[in-house]
Design a protein around this motif. Structure first.
Motif, PDB file in Angstrom:
ATOM      1  N   ILE B 138       1.004  -1.372  -0.030  1.00 28.07           N
ATOM      2  CA  ILE B 138       0.184   0.178  -0.047  1.00 28.07           C
ATOM      3  C   ILE B 138       0.806   0.776   0.578  1.00 28.07           C
ATOM      4  CG2 ILE B 138      -1.801   1.133   0.865  1.00 28.07           C
ATOM      5  CD1 ILE B 138      -2.465  -1.470   2.264  1.00 28.07           C
ATOM      6  N   TYR B 140       0.915   4.312  -0.089  1.00 26.53           N
ATOM      7  CA  TYR B 140       0.201   5.034   1.082  1.00 26.53           C
ATOM      8  C   TYR B 140       0.805   5.124   1.926  1.00 26.53           C
ATOM      9  CZ  TYR B 140      -1.833   8.651   4.024  1.00 26.53           C
ATOM     10  OH  TYR B 140      -1.360   9.931   5.149  1.00 26.53           O
ATOM     11  N   ALA B 141       0.403   4.067   2.994  1.00 27.12           N
ATOM     12  CA  ALA B 141       0.839   3.606   3.874  1.00 27.12           C
ATOM     13  C   ALA B 141       2.380   3.575   4.289  1.00 27.12           C
ATOM     14  CB  ALA B 141       0.187   2.275   4.826  1.00 27.12           C
ATOM     15  N   ARG B 144       3.975   7.159   4.232  1.00 22.54           N
ATOM     16  CA  ARG B 144       3.431   7.794   5.240  1.00 22.54           C
ATOM     17  C   ARG B 144       4.437   8.031   7.123  1.00 22.54           C
ATOM     18  NH1 ARG B 144      -0.940  10.225   8.590  1.00 22.54           N
ATOM     19  NH2 ARG B 144      -1.603   9.077  10.843  1.00 22.54           N
ATOM     20  N   TYR B 145       4.881   6.282   6.993  1.00 24.69           N
ATOM     21  CA  TYR B 145       5.339   5.669   7.895  1.00 24.69           C
ATOM     22  C   TYR B 145       6.680   6.229   7.676  1.00 24.69           C
ATOM     23  CZ  TYR B 145       0.882   4.455   9.553  1.00 24.69           C
ATOM     24  OH  TYR B 145      -0.234   4.000   9.890  1.00 24.69           O
TER      25      TYR B 145
END
Lengths: 335, 225
Positions: B138, B140-141, B144-145
């Motif tokens: 994913i 996006y995930a 993000r992190y």
């Protein structure tokens, strides 16, 4: 007039009703600061500690600028030193010098002991506010606007290089700056919880308290926070990611349940900053996340009865209830 | 008697959080002669969620310790373990500060420990998960992190400007705040961050810690099952 105490549940034995009938001083200063008798939290008088400073602590917590003049005239001698004043049948001991002077060495123009940089919606600033309230400490809240990234402004970054809230400045300690909400809770507990009401003194219990605070700081906060992000804020709703974090929410409640089914509080047999550290994010989850349906048929009281009871006891504590209500009110005004 | 010479039992596995504890235990061994036993808890086989271990840590994670010299007192949460060990076994405060004698230094130490414990560990852990373990990739995930991990590295880099270590006066001293952070930071590649070149102070700091023989030994501790 008699004062109805506000008793934190679980601490009944530590509080008592103080009758101070018809005292011009007490009634006068209560009127001055706009305190209603039912709101006065009057804790047990112990040797070396002061009913007056505790009353003031709460009174200051509700906000008063005229208090110092009133108190000064009441206890005399600029509030320093141990003195006794008799009050129509009630005896009030003036506090240890340190307590009194710390109430009055307020260097900021707002006159409060602490400046608290915080946020209207986020849970962690309110967590600190609830402990400040409970300890009767004065503070001025500055609510940072995250839309305009005020928390990342150079001014705030100079205080908190992480650019998050809460951040506090203790004007009663040379403008000492501290961030990380649980580090702040420990600082407040260590320095200002003089009667050790919200913290523990036993060696082993201190470690357990730290353990629970670290579990909250790393296991509850950030994971509940990711759930909140992916459920509420992220434009794309990604099921596998939402599931990952809602599953973790349930797991964390399960961990708390496994402990709280055997004991009323996390450590020390009483409410401490360890318990208080969990409240705001649990409240946030119940109020903002559960109703979205992303936690399925989550039923707090049915699935986690001991945890639900613990949370209910905590949210009934006046200081905690106050900040929860204040947050709800401010959020409503914002929307 | 075993417990007199080796009071601490560490329940762990080769993870960053367990390395926070093994590196510090090795430092204590060199400084004070304190030795310890280790028990491997195979998290690949979910041993940490079994009832026997849940008695030690209801959260079912590693590391956890039991102190046989203090009535089998147990502690979980890696940062709480570091603070426990520092208080009880670092009597000369070589690796921390006395809360009564040095309250402000102690509060600052706590602040950096909480920052890393709450703000780096779980976040880099999510980066690890989405980068290496999640069945679905994913973007996006992952992004993000990784971005948040990088941001935290930047905060550390700012702190380490003209400092050698996170806490302590002047340029700082090596404390449990560093042991709390470096095992995570040195695992940057697993999270998808190739090098630490972007954060030169952080890079130097990690190298500085790894150059300590005790710290290095702690990073390489092996577990039997």
């Amino acid at each position: 007039m008699s004062y109805k105490p506000v008793l934190p549940i679980g601490q009944k034995e530590k509080n008592t009703l103080i009758n101070a009938p018809a005292s011009p001083y007490v009634e006068g200063y209560l009127e001055t600061i706009g305190l209603f008798p039912a709101q006065l939290h009057v804790p047990l008088q112990e040797a070396g500690n002061s009913i007056v400073s505790d009353c003031l602590g709460c009174a200051i917590g509700w906000g008063s600028a005229r208090l110092s003049a009133t108190l000064g005239s009441y206890v005399g001698d600029s509030g320093r030193g141990a003195q006794q004043k008799s009050l129509q049948g009630s005896t009030i001991k003036a506090s240890h010098e340190t307590d009194m002077s710390s109430l009055f060495s307020l260097s900021m123009s707002h006159g409060k002991q602490f400046t608290l940089y915080t946020h209207v919606g986020g849970p962690n600033g309110w967590k600190v506010a609830s402990v400040l309230e409970e300890l009767g400490l004065t503070y001025e809240s500055t609510y940072l606007n995250f839309q305009s990234a005020e928390q990342k402004s150079p001014e705030h970054l100079r205080l908190n290089p992480n650019g998050r809230i809460p951040t506090i400045i203790d004007h009663g300690n040379n403008d000492f700056v501290l961030w990380e909400s649980d580090a702040i809770l420990l600082y407040l507990g260590e320095k200002y919880d003089t009667r050790k009401r919200l913290t523990v003194t036993d060696e082993s219990e201190k470690h357990q308290m730290l353990q629970w605070l670290f579990f909250q700081a790393s296991g509850q906060g950030p994971y509940f926070g990711q759930a909140a992000w992916f459920i509420r804020s992220n434009p794309e709703k990604i099921p596998s990611v939402i599931n990952r974090y809602t599953k973790e929410i349930t797991r964390i409640f399960g961990v708390l349940e496994s402990v709280l089914v055997k004991q009323e509080w996390l450590v020390g047999g009483k409410m401490t900053i360890a318990d208080m550290s969990f409240v705001m994010f649990n409240h946030f989850t119940l109020v903002h996340l559960v109703p979205t349906g992303h936690l399925g048929d989550f039923d707090f009281w049915k699935d986690f009865p001991a945890t639900a009871a613990w949370h209910a006891r905590l949210t009934a504590i006046p200081s905690i209830k106050k900040v929860i209500d204040q947050r709800a009110c401010m959020l409503q005004k914002e929307s | 008697m075993a417990s007199a010479s080796k009071p601490i039992v560490l329940y762990g596995w080769p993870t960053p959080n367990a390395r926070k504890v093994t590196t510090f235990l090795e430092e204590l061994k060199v400084a004070y002669g304190l030795d310890y036993d280790i028990e491997g808890i195979d998290i690949g086989k979910n041993v940490q969620k079994q009832p026997a271990f849940l008695k030690i840590n209801p959260n079912g994670r590693v590391p956890a310790i039991v102190d046989r010299a203090r009535n089998n007192f147990n502690v979980f949460e890696s940062a709480a373990i570091l603070l426990y060990l520092q208080q009880h076994y670092d009597k000369e405060n070589k690796f921390g500060f006395d809360p009564k004698a040095d309250p402000d230094e102690y509060s600052i130490l706590l602040q950096w420990i909480f920052f890393v414990h709450g703000g780096l560990g779980p976040i880099q852990g999510q980066a690890n998960h989405f980068n290496k373990y999640a069945p679905e990739k994913i973007p996006y995930a992952i992004n993000r992190y990784i971005e948040e991990t990088k941001r935290v590295y930047s905060v550390l880099d700012t702190r380490l400007t003209e400092r050698d270590w996170l806490a302590g006066p002047g340029r700082g001293i090596f404390t449990i705040a560093d042991a709390n952070a470096i095992p995570w930071v040195r695992g940057h590649a697993f999270a998808g961050i190739e090098t630490l070149d972007e954060w030169p102070n952080v890079k130097a700091w990690v190298a500085r810690a790894e150059a300590r023989p005790a710290f290095k030994a702690g990073l390489d501790v092996a577990y039997s099952k």
